[in-house]
Design an enzyme around this catalytic site. Structure first.
Site, PDB file in Angstrom:
ATOM      1  N   VAL A  42       0.833  -1.208   0.000  1.00  0.00           N
ATOM      2  CA  VAL A  42       0.000   0.000   0.000  1.00  0.00           C
ATOM      3  C   VAL A  42       0.865   1.255   0.000  1.00  0.00           C
ATOM      4  O   VAL A  42       0.554   2.238  -0.685  1.00  0.00           O
ATOM      5  CB  VAL A  42      -0.956  -0.016   1.213  1.00  0.00           C
ATOM      6  CG1 VAL A  42      -1.658   1.332   1.368  1.00  0.00           C
ATOM      7  CG2 VAL A  42      -1.989  -1.138   1.067  1.00  0.00           C
ATOM      8  N   GLU A  43       1.961   1.218   0.750  1.00  0.00           N
ATOM      9  CA  GLU A  43       2.793   2.417   0.872  1.00  0.00           C
ATOM     10  C   GLU A  43       3.606   2.706  -0.384  1.00  0.00           C
ATOM     11  O   GLU A  43       3.627   3.845  -0.860  1.00  0.00           O
ATOM     12  CB  GLU A  43       3.749   2.265   2.065  1.00  0.00           C
ATOM     13  CG  GLU A  43       3.067   2.310   3.430  1.00  0.00           C
ATOM     14  CD  GLU A  43       2.589   3.706   3.799  1.00  0.00           C
ATOM     15  OE1 GLU A  43       2.949   4.673   3.115  1.00  0.00           O
ATOM     16  OE2 GLU A  43       1.831   3.813   4.786  1.00  0.00           O
TER      17      GLU A  43
END
Length: 341
Positions: free
Chosen positions: A127-128
């Protein structure tokens, strides 16, 4: 490394960015003196160190669009229908499975030492930064000076991170102008803000350098973060993150229990309120209500458990933590299917 002269495409890009990027010389900003006083009094910066800070502030660029990006982040503005596919998708699952296969020994070691599930660490990296593939194109110096000196509502937070950034650069002997990251100043594959970099990043591969652009260090640092950042919801080994919650007739969710940053109820209290929770968990289990807005105008409900709120300590947005949770579930399932084949 030999630097090539910019090509036509880069020159065009710089020309397009010119109206929104301008040399600021923040060394003359009223808070620059406060910044240097803190660095001198609290971190023993010498006169030469402070002169270097001044030089960096002179070189900083003012980039107002970074403030706009912070204020309009997708997890703040989209519905769950729109936000989920950004992170929980087939491409991310494929990349995530490949990442987990390649870094399996590091992920398993983090699980042994910290108790954090390998799939959750991988999902946070997915996600990051797309598993370390995209760590941000902005100079951290520009992001933190612009946000720290000019953000209309969060300047104090970003100013404190600017202080931590100069301390981090000093400790690691890095040039502030060379560090790249997100629009908010987060760095590395794990996207730590400078204060968390200093406090929670670990040298997991033991090479003597705590480097969040190193994926082994990022893996260990994420596990350490989930254990130590917020002790009230420190990660609990081998415990779930969420449980399905189905409102029944007469269910009335307490307003102060919905989408909170910490669990405010117990599963027993939620059940007494008329919620059906499909999980074999004790009534004393701390929980909160997660309400996800759909494009249809309806809502999807879950019970958030301790480990969900541990993930929320990484980013205090319900959609973010739910994306990590569901991507982790998808990665676990895909790896199980791969092993079965």
């Amino acid at each position: 490394m030999t630097r090539r002269p910019p090509g036509k495409r880069l020159l065009l890009t710089l020309a397009l960015l010119a109206p929104v990027m301008a040399s600021a010389d923040y060394s003359g900003n009223p808070r620059a003196a406060e910044l240097k006083r803190i660095l001198a009094d609290d971190y023993a910066f010498s006169g030469a160190d402070l002169a270097a800070v001044d030089q960096a502030l002179v070189k900083a660029e003012r980039v107002p669009r970074l403030i706009e990006k912070e204020q309009t982040a997708k997890e703040k503005t989209l519905t769950w229908t729109g936000y989920r596919p950004i992170h929980v998708n087939d491409a991310n699952v494929r990349r995530g499975v490949a990442f987990m296969n390649e870094y399996e020994s590091w992920l398993e070691r983090a699980h042994r030492e910290y108790g954090v599930a390998p799939a959750v660490i991988a999902a946070i990296l997915g996600v990051e930064t797309k598993f370390g593939g995209y760590t941000g194109p902005h100079r951290v110096l520009d992001a933190l000076t612009t946000q720290g000196f000019e953000h209309p509502t969060r300047s104090d937070f970003f100013f404190s991170e600017l202080v931590a950034f100069f301390v981090l650069c000093h400790e690691q002997q890095r040039q502030p102008e060379d560090m790249l990251g997100s629009y908010a100043g987060a760095m590395g594959a794990a996207q730590f803000m400078p204060s968390n970099y200093r406090r929670l990043a670990v040298d997991f591969d033991g090479d003597g350098d705590t480097d969040l652009w190193s994926l082994p260090d990022a893996i260990g640092s994420i596990a350490n973060y989930l254990i130590k950042y917020r002790p009230q919801v420190a990660w609990q080994r081998d415990q779930p993150l969420i449980a399905p919650l189905r409102p029944t007739t007469g269910f009335r969710a307490p307003a102060d229990a919905v989408n909170t940053k910490l669990p405010s109820e117990t599963l027993g209290q939620l059940r007494e309120s008329g919620a059906h929770i499909d999980a074999d968990l004790d009534d004393a289990t701390a929980a909160g209500i997660l309400e996800l807005k759909l494009d249809s105008g309806q809502h999807e409900y879950w019970a958030g458990l301790n480990n969900f709120y541990a993930v929320m300590s990484y980013n205090p947005r319900v959609y973010y933590a739910m994306s990590v949770t569901q991507l982790a579930e998808a990665l676990s399932q895909a790896r199980s299917e791969q092993a079965a084949r």
